[in-house]
Motif scaffolding. Structure first.
Motif, short mmCIF file in Angstrom:
data_model
loop_
_atom_site.label_atom_id
_atom_site.label_comp_id
_atom_site.label_asym_id
_atom_site.label_seq_id
_atom_site.Cartn_x
_atom_site.Cartn_y
_atom_site.Cartn_z
N GLY A 115 -121.67 -22.34 9.64
CA GLY A 115 -121.38 -20.94 9.93
C GLY A 115 -120.06 -20.78 10.67
N ARG A 116 -119.80 -21.70 11.62
CA ARG A 116 -118.54 -21.66 12.36
C ARG A 116 -117.36 -21.90 11.42
NH1 ARG A 116 -114.66 -24.53 14.23
NH2 ARG A 116 -115.44 -26.49 13.43
N ILE A 117 -117.48 -22.89 10.56
CA ILE A 117 -116.39 -23.22 9.63
C ILE A 117 -116.16 -22.08 8.64
CG2 ILE A 117 -115.74 -24.74 7.71
CD1 ILE A 117 -117.00 -27.05 9.31
N LEU A 118 -117.23 -21.52 8.10
CA LEU A 118 -117.09 -20.41 7.15
C LEU A 118 -116.44 -19.20 7.82
CD1 LEU A 118 -120.42 -20.69 5.13
CD2 LEU A 118 -118.10 -21.19 4.32
N GLY A 119 -116.81 -18.93 9.06
CA GLY A 119 -116.20 -17.84 9.81
C GLY A 119 -114.71 -18.07 10.03
N ARG A 120 -114.35 -19.29 10.38
CA ARG A 120 -112.94 -19.63 10.59
C ARG A 120 -112.16 -19.51 9.28
NH1 ARG A 120 -108.85 -19.57 14.04
NH2 ARG A 120 -107.42 -21.28 13.73
N ILE A 121 -112.77 -19.97 8.18
CA ILE A 121 -112.11 -19.86 6.87
C ILE A 121 -111.85 -18.39 6.52
CG2 ILE A 121 -112.50 -20.13 4.38
CD1 ILE A 121 -113.82 -22.84 5.02
N ARG A 122 -112.86 -17.54 6.70
CA ARG A 122 -112.68 -16.11 6.40
C ARG A 122 -111.59 -15.49 7.27
NH1 ARG A 122 -118.27 -16.38 5.72
NH2 ARG A 122 -118.64 -15.78 7.85
N PHE A 123 -111.61 -15.85 8.55
CA PHE A 123 -110.60 -15.33 9.48
C PHE A 123 -109.19 -15.74 9.03
CE2 PHE A 123 -107.87 -16.21 13.17
CZ PHE A 123 -107.72 -14.93 13.65
N MET A 124 -109.02 -17.01 8.72
CA MET A 124 -107.70 -17.51 8.33
C MET A 124 -107.25 -16.92 7.00
SD MET A 124 -107.84 -21.37 9.63
CE MET A 124 -106.09 -21.57 9.49
N THR B 289 -111.38 -28.31 2.18
CA THR B 289 -111.50 -29.52 1.37
C THR B 289 -112.15 -30.69 2.08
OG1 THR B 289 -109.27 -30.25 1.97
CG2 THR B 289 -109.50 -28.92 -0.04
N VAL B 290 -112.14 -30.70 3.41
CA VAL B 290 -112.69 -31.84 4.15
C VAL B 290 -113.89 -31.43 5.01
CG1 VAL B 290 -112.19 -33.64 5.85
CG2 VAL B 290 -110.44 -32.99 4.18
N ASP B 291 -113.68 -30.50 5.92
CA ASP B 291 -114.71 -30.15 6.89
C ASP B 291 -115.94 -29.51 6.26
OD1 ASP B 291 -112.88 -31.12 8.68
OD2 ASP B 291 -112.34 -29.17 9.52
N LEU B 292 -115.74 -28.54 5.38
CA LEU B 292 -116.88 -27.86 4.75
C LEU B 292 -117.71 -28.80 3.89
CD1 LEU B 292 -118.31 -25.16 4.64
CD2 LEU B 292 -116.86 -24.52 2.72
N PRO B 293 -117.11 -29.65 3.05
CA PRO B 293 -117.93 -30.60 2.28
C PRO B 293 -118.70 -31.58 3.17
CG PRO B 293 -115.80 -30.38 1.23
CD PRO B 293 -115.73 -29.63 2.54
N GLN B 294 -118.10 -32.00 4.29
CA GLN B 294 -118.81 -32.89 5.22
C GLN B 294 -120.04 -32.21 5.80
OE1 GLN B 294 -115.86 -34.04 8.12
NE2 GLN B 294 -115.13 -35.77 6.87
N VAL B 295 -119.90 -30.95 6.17
CA VAL B 295 -121.03 -30.22 6.73
C VAL B 295 -122.11 -30.01 5.67
CG1 VAL B 295 -121.73 -27.97 7.65
CG2 VAL B 295 -119.76 -29.12 8.58
N GLU C 56 -104.31 -25.96 7.94
CA GLU C 56 -105.62 -25.93 8.59
C GLU C 56 -106.68 -25.36 7.64
OE1 GLU C 56 -107.96 -24.02 12.43
OE2 GLU C 56 -105.77 -23.87 12.35
N LEU C 57 -106.32 -24.32 6.90
CA LEU C 57 -107.26 -23.74 5.94
C LEU C 57 -107.64 -24.77 4.88
CD1 LEU C 57 -108.84 -21.31 4.88
CD2 LEU C 57 -106.77 -20.59 3.67
N ARG C 58 -106.67 -25.49 4.36
CA ARG C 58 -106.96 -26.54 3.36
C ARG C 58 -107.88 -27.60 3.93
NH1 ARG C 58 -101.18 -26.77 1.35
NH2 ARG C 58 -101.19 -25.29 -0.36
#
Length: 154
Positions: A54-63, A21-27, A15-17
């Motif tokens: 912001g939601r994705i970055l927060g989830r990445i930091r959490f994970m 690699t996919v979700d953050l570049p799309q945003v 999920e982190l990958r």
């Protein structure tokens, strides 16, 4: 430190990958496109993309924090004589004689649809350290459950 199964650890890594690699570049592409449309103060797409970023970055930091503190439990060291993390427990609700089977999992792996309950849940906390044949009383929001442990396995 948080103990979990190899399967749960692998799911979190995947999920982190995906996020990185996919979700953050799309945003980021969506933000760039919305920025090109002009006035940012009334640009809904821009604000929505920034919120999603912001939601994705927060989830990445959490994970990342979870994975830093995660330890994969060695299944060869897990015993079936008493209930512990990753134990599969079959039990009977003594009030209505219904049977249920749950696996005690880390909070990040808990999923009731898959029959996995968090080790931090009231039921799991009451079961920890018990053996087959034991009866336990568990205080849950709906009242008190009386459970008899039928079997413990891995």
């Amino acid at each position: 430190m948080e103990y979990m199964s190899q399967e749960g650890y692998d799911k979190l890594v995947a999920e982190l990958r995906q996020l990185e690699t996919v979700d953050l570049p799309q945003v980021k592409d969506a933000i760039s496109e919305a920025r090109d449309k002009g006035d940012l103060s009334e640009n809904f797409e821009y604000h929505a993309a920034k919120r999603e970023q912001g939601r994705i970055l927060g989830r990445i930091r959490f994970m990342q924090r979870v994975l830093e503190n995660a330890r994969v439990l060695d299944m060869s060291r897990v015993h079936t004589d008493c209930i512990q993390l990753l134990s599969r427990v079959e039990m009977t609700n003594l009030a209505n004689n219904s049977r249920m089977t749950y696996t005690i999992a880390s909070p990040h792996e808990a999923n009731l649809r898959e029959g996995k309950i968090s080790v931090k849940s009231p039921i799991a906390e009451a079961l920890l350290g018990k053996k087959a044949g034991d009866e336990v009383e568990v205080k849950v929001p709906a009242g008190t459950l009386r459970l008899r442990i039928e079997s413990v396995s891995i």
